[in-house]
Scaffold this motif. Structure first.
Motif, short mmCIF file in Angstrom:
data_model
loop_
_atom_site.label_atom_id
_atom_site.label_comp_id
_atom_site.label_asym_id
_atom_site.label_seq_id
_atom_site.Cartn_x
_atom_site.Cartn_y
_atom_site.Cartn_z
N LEU A 29 -5.38 1.91 2.10
CA LEU A 29 -5.72 0.92 2.76
C LEU A 29 -7.00 1.53 3.89
O LEU A 29 -6.59 2.10 4.72
CB LEU A 29 -4.85 0.26 3.46
CG LEU A 29 -5.28 -1.38 3.95
CD1 LEU A 29 -5.65 -2.21 2.96
CD2 LEU A 29 -4.01 -2.01 4.67
N SER A 73 1.03 -1.13 -0.07
CA SER A 73 -0.06 -0.04 0.13
C SER A 73 0.89 1.12 -0.08
O SER A 73 0.67 2.32 -0.60
CB SER A 73 -0.99 0.16 1.43
OG SER A 73 -1.77 1.37 1.47
N LEU A 101 -9.93 -7.15 1.86
CA LEU A 101 -9.35 -5.81 1.89
C LEU A 101 -10.35 -4.65 1.47
O LEU A 101 -11.18 -5.01 0.62
CB LEU A 101 -8.14 -5.59 0.88
CG LEU A 101 -7.15 -6.50 0.88
CD1 LEU A 101 -6.02 -6.34 -0.15
CD2 LEU A 101 -6.34 -6.16 2.40
N ILE A 109 -2.47 3.33 -3.59
CA ILE A 109 -3.57 2.53 -3.13
C ILE A 109 -3.58 2.84 -1.67
O ILE A 109 -2.77 2.28 -0.96
CB ILE A 109 -3.60 1.32 -3.50
CG1 ILE A 109 -3.65 1.09 -5.05
CG2 ILE A 109 -4.75 0.33 -2.99
CD1 ILE A 109 -3.73 -0.48 -5.67
N TYR A 134 -8.71 -4.30 6.63
CA TYR A 134 -8.30 -5.50 6.22
C TYR A 134 -8.64 -6.37 7.40
O TYR A 134 -8.76 -6.17 8.47
CB TYR A 134 -6.77 -5.45 5.85
CG TYR A 134 -6.03 -4.99 6.92
CD1 TYR A 134 -5.59 -5.97 7.94
CD2 TYR A 134 -5.63 -3.89 7.06
CE1 TYR A 134 -4.63 -5.73 8.89
CE2 TYR A 134 -4.58 -3.52 8.13
CZ TYR A 134 -3.99 -4.52 8.97
OH TYR A 134 -3.29 -4.13 10.15
N VAL A 155 -10.18 -0.91 -0.33
CA VAL A 155 -8.96 -0.13 -0.74
C VAL A 155 -9.59 1.03 -1.09
O VAL A 155 -10.77 1.20 -1.57
CB VAL A 155 -8.13 -0.84 -1.61
CG1 VAL A 155 -7.50 -1.96 -0.93
CG2 VAL A 155 -8.87 -1.27 -2.70
#
Length: 323
Positions: free
Chosen positions: A62, A55, A74, A60, A65, A76
């Motif tokens: 996060l 990440s 996940l 991207i 998770y 995202v």
């Protein structure tokens, strides 16, 4: 019928996605296999570390998770605007943290003098890498291939580790995003692996409440296993919650962290095996802002994947009828 990934992911529609990968047959991702008596618990920490490092290297973010026994979840946020701000050198440094790159790129990074045609090749390569570093499929490739390779090495076997390509679900509304995050954070509670969200190991909610991530240990482990060549960036934190709407681009989640924690705690208290449980008298104010009843929220937060499939089928039926 399987649809092309480009038809499933569109940042113009939403940057938020729920991603799931499951192991094939009886293969264990983590956990304890009572059939063989082998424990795979040590993999949870390694997978969590891999997720956080990737990440940080990719554009991207996060949101949530959870690493389970035979699958992981996940949530995202795709952030292509981050990659646009990176210099060519930063793009190459990020990409070559995971892959060697072609010889010309290696020579460029080593400071060798290149001809004009070679410079143009490097510039084109940089743009290819910049795009890949915003791409969910490349992110998942770097994650799932490394997990499968390490698991097969430990198990002294070859062949498929994942049952199929990863599954992605677009989260088109604030309600979908929050219910999916709660669904992911409460996975261990529903599976009776933890009594409370704050004791759910290897989940984003526990990491938000009591951070334990050790960057130096993660880098060392990934480097020793040959899945990381370098780590030239700072560790990216979990996507933050923004309490107020402002007249500027919103980069975080449009609710406060306290509201979200209260919502997850409320939901976790009423999850009981085999029954719906009773609704506590105190309802989080966030439910009012989402215009959801307690029963509607509970169904969303505990049956997210099943309800998504039903909603997706209904959406496809409506599209076919309109055509």
């Amino acid at each position: 019928m399987t649809r092309p990934r480009e038809q499933l992911i569109s940042v113009a529609d939403t940057p938020y996605y729920h991603v799931v990968s499951r192991c094939v047959r009886r293969t264990f991702l983590c956990g304890f296999d009572s059939h063989t008596g082998i424990s795979y618990e040590h993999r949870r920490k390694w997978i969590e570390e891999r997720i956080r490092l990737l990440s940080s290297l990719f554009a991207i973010d996060l949101c949530a998770y959870a690493v389970m026994s035979n699958h992981y979840h996940l949530v995202v946020k795709l952030c292509p605007e981050q990659a646009k701000q990176w210099s060519d050198g930063e793009v190459l440094a990020r990409w070559t943290s995971l892959f060697k790159g072609p010889p010309i790129v290696q020579r460029f990074l080593a400071g060798e003098v290149l001809h004009e045609a070679e410079h143009r090749y490097v510039e084109r390569t940089v743009e290819v890498y910049r795009k890949r570093l915003t791409d969910l499929s490349w992110f998942m490739k770097c994650l799932n291939e490394s997990i499968a390779n390490e698991a097969n090495r430990e198990d002294d076997c070859t062949g498929h580790f994942w049952e199929s390509r990863f599954k992605s679900q677009a989260l088109l509304t604030e309600q979908a995003l929050l219910s999916c995050m709660a669904y992911v954070d409460l996975n261990p509670v529903r599976a009776e692996m933890a009594e409370r969200p704050e004791t759910s190991d290897h989940t984003s909610i526990k990491e938000r409440l009591a951070p334990t991530f050790n960057l130096s240990e993660a880098i060392q482990a990934q480097t020793e296993q040959l899945f990381l060549r370098q780590f030239p960036v700072a560790l990216k934190p979990l996507l933050n919650f923004e309490e107020a709407v402002r007249n500027e681009p919103q980069r975080g989640i449009l609710f406060s962290l306290n509201d979200y924690l209260e919502l997850v705690d409320y939901t976790g208290r009423i999850i009981k095996p085999g029954k719906r449980g009773s609704i506590p008298e105190h309802l989080p104010p966030i439910l009012s802002r989402l215009e959801l009843t307690p029963d509607e929220w509970l169904a969303e937060a505990t049956e997210f994947e099943a309800r998504y499939q039903d909603n997706r089928r209904a959406h496809l039926d409506r599209r076919r009828s309109a055509a």
